[in-house]
Design a protein around this motif. Structure first.
Motif, PDB file in Angstrom:
ATOM      1  N   ASN A 135       0.831  -1.207   0.000  1.00  0.00           N
ATOM      2  CA  ASN A 135       0.000   0.000   0.000  1.00  0.00           C
ATOM      3  C   ASN A 135       0.866   1.257   0.000  1.00  0.00           C
ATOM      4  O   ASN A 135       0.574   2.242   0.692  1.00  0.00           O
ATOM      5  CB  ASN A 135      -0.945   0.009   1.205  1.00  0.00           C
TER       6      ASN A 135
ATOM      7  N   ARG B  81      -2.548  -3.598  -1.676  1.00  0.00           N
ATOM      8  CA  ARG B  81      -1.803  -3.507  -2.938  1.00  0.00           C
ATOM      9  C   ARG B  81      -0.346  -3.838  -2.621  1.00  0.00           C
ATOM     10  O   ARG B  81       0.393  -2.996  -2.124  1.00  0.00           O
ATOM     11  CB  ARG B  81      -1.930  -2.099  -3.514  1.00  0.00           C
TER      12      ARG B  81
ATOM     13  N   VAL C  38       3.204  -5.022  -4.052  1.00  0.00           N
ATOM     14  CA  VAL C  38       3.988  -5.077  -5.285  1.00  0.00           C
ATOM     15  C   VAL C  38       5.384  -5.577  -4.957  1.00  0.00           C
ATOM     16  O   VAL C  38       6.073  -4.992  -4.116  1.00  0.00           O
ATOM     17  CB  VAL C  38       4.069  -3.690  -5.954  1.00  0.00           C
TER      18      VAL C  38
END
Length: 295
Positions: free
Chosen positions: A32, A291, A293
């Motif tokens: 995030n 989120r 990644v």
């Protein structure tokens, strides 16, 4: 003028140092928008090694989980103070029977920065408060289910209530053999709870303590089984404890008509099981929504 130039050079060099250090770290994961660097993963891996664990992926995943824990705590308005983290560090030192300063030396000797352990503790404290605020309210325990489980747990050893006295022969672990011998002589002379104290006066450093009412489920399983085989007026075999050598005398014994004690124990067990499951589900949901990644 030369001095001024030198001073400016030093100031610029000092100002640039943190930037250079920051550039040396490479972002490996963002959660995030919160970065986890290769340096953090390397430091966490060193902490793992100190604990006898391994796995770079495991170290990385732990950091990802902690980032999510802290973000969820922030969302719920939960703040962890530096004092809470410091108190937790002191507890870690106490649990491994070290002073706080020695804990820091152990970490340093293995290349683990103090901040690495502090970061883990901060996340765990935050998650504990998230658990209290958001997860525990989800746990519901059915009394009907507890009744069923309790009935299955009832057996010959755990279905009694007792009134007990403890007879202790005080001594250190090194004196256990001699004290056990004296305890066995007491056991041979024992005639029941009414004369337990009087009998103890014939022995050195012997004490009789009233334990009051105890249900079998409040006692260690092996001891409960031994007591189940004794009648009123019986006394258990000597066993070594931290205080010396101990025996339990049965002053009264009745069959327990209900399963209250068993249910209370089960309530804790079932509650812990359900809480663990709810916490895992809560974290899984947060990770699905996050989120994450990997770089």
């Amino acid at each position: 003028m030369k001095r001024l130039a030198l001073g400016l050079f030093i100031a610029v060099a000092l100002a640039a140092a943190p930037v250079t250090a920051a550039l040396a770290a490479t972002v490996k994961v963002s959660v995030n928008g919160s970065a986890i660097t290769d340096v953090q993963i390397s430091q966490r891996l060193k902490l793992f090694e100190l604990e006898g664990k391994s796995g770079q992926t495991a170290a990385r995943d732990e950091l990802v989980n902690e980032a999510i824990m802290l973000q969820e705590a922030k969302r719920l308005g939960i703040e962890v103070t530096d004092k809470q983290v410091n108190d937790a560090m002191v507890n870690v030192a106490r649990n491994i029977r070290q002073s706080y300063d020695n804990l820091l030396k152990i970490l340093s000797s293995r290349g683990v920065p103090k901040s690495t352990l502090e970061d883990r503790l901060r996340a765990n404290i935050a998650w504990g408060q998230v658990t209290q605020a958001a997860i525990i309210p989800r746990v519901q325990i059915s009394d009907l289910e507890l009744d069923k489980r309790a009935e299955q747990r009832v057996n010959a050893a755990n279905s009694f209530d007792y009134i007990l006295k403890e007879v202790i022969f005080v001594g250190t672990p090194g004196q256990a053999s001699g004290r056990t011998s004296e305890a066995n002589r007491y056991r041979s002379a024992y005639k029941g709870c009414d004369t337990a104290v009087q009998t103890s006066l014939n022995f050195r450093d012997a004490a009789v303590l009233d334990m009051g009412r105890r249900h079998a489920t409040q006692l260690p399983e092996a001891l409960a089984k031994e007591l189940a085989g004794l009648n009123v007026g019986g006394i258990t075999k000597p066993r070594t404890t931290e205080s010396g050598v101990s025996m339990l005398a049965v002053c009264a014994k009745t069959v327990a008509e209900d399963t209250t004690f068993i249910k209370n124990n089960l309530r804790q067990e079932v509650g812990s099981e359900q809480l663990k499951g709810e916490a895992e589900k809560y974290m899984a949901d947060l990770k699905k929504q996050a989120r994450i990644v990997y770089h």
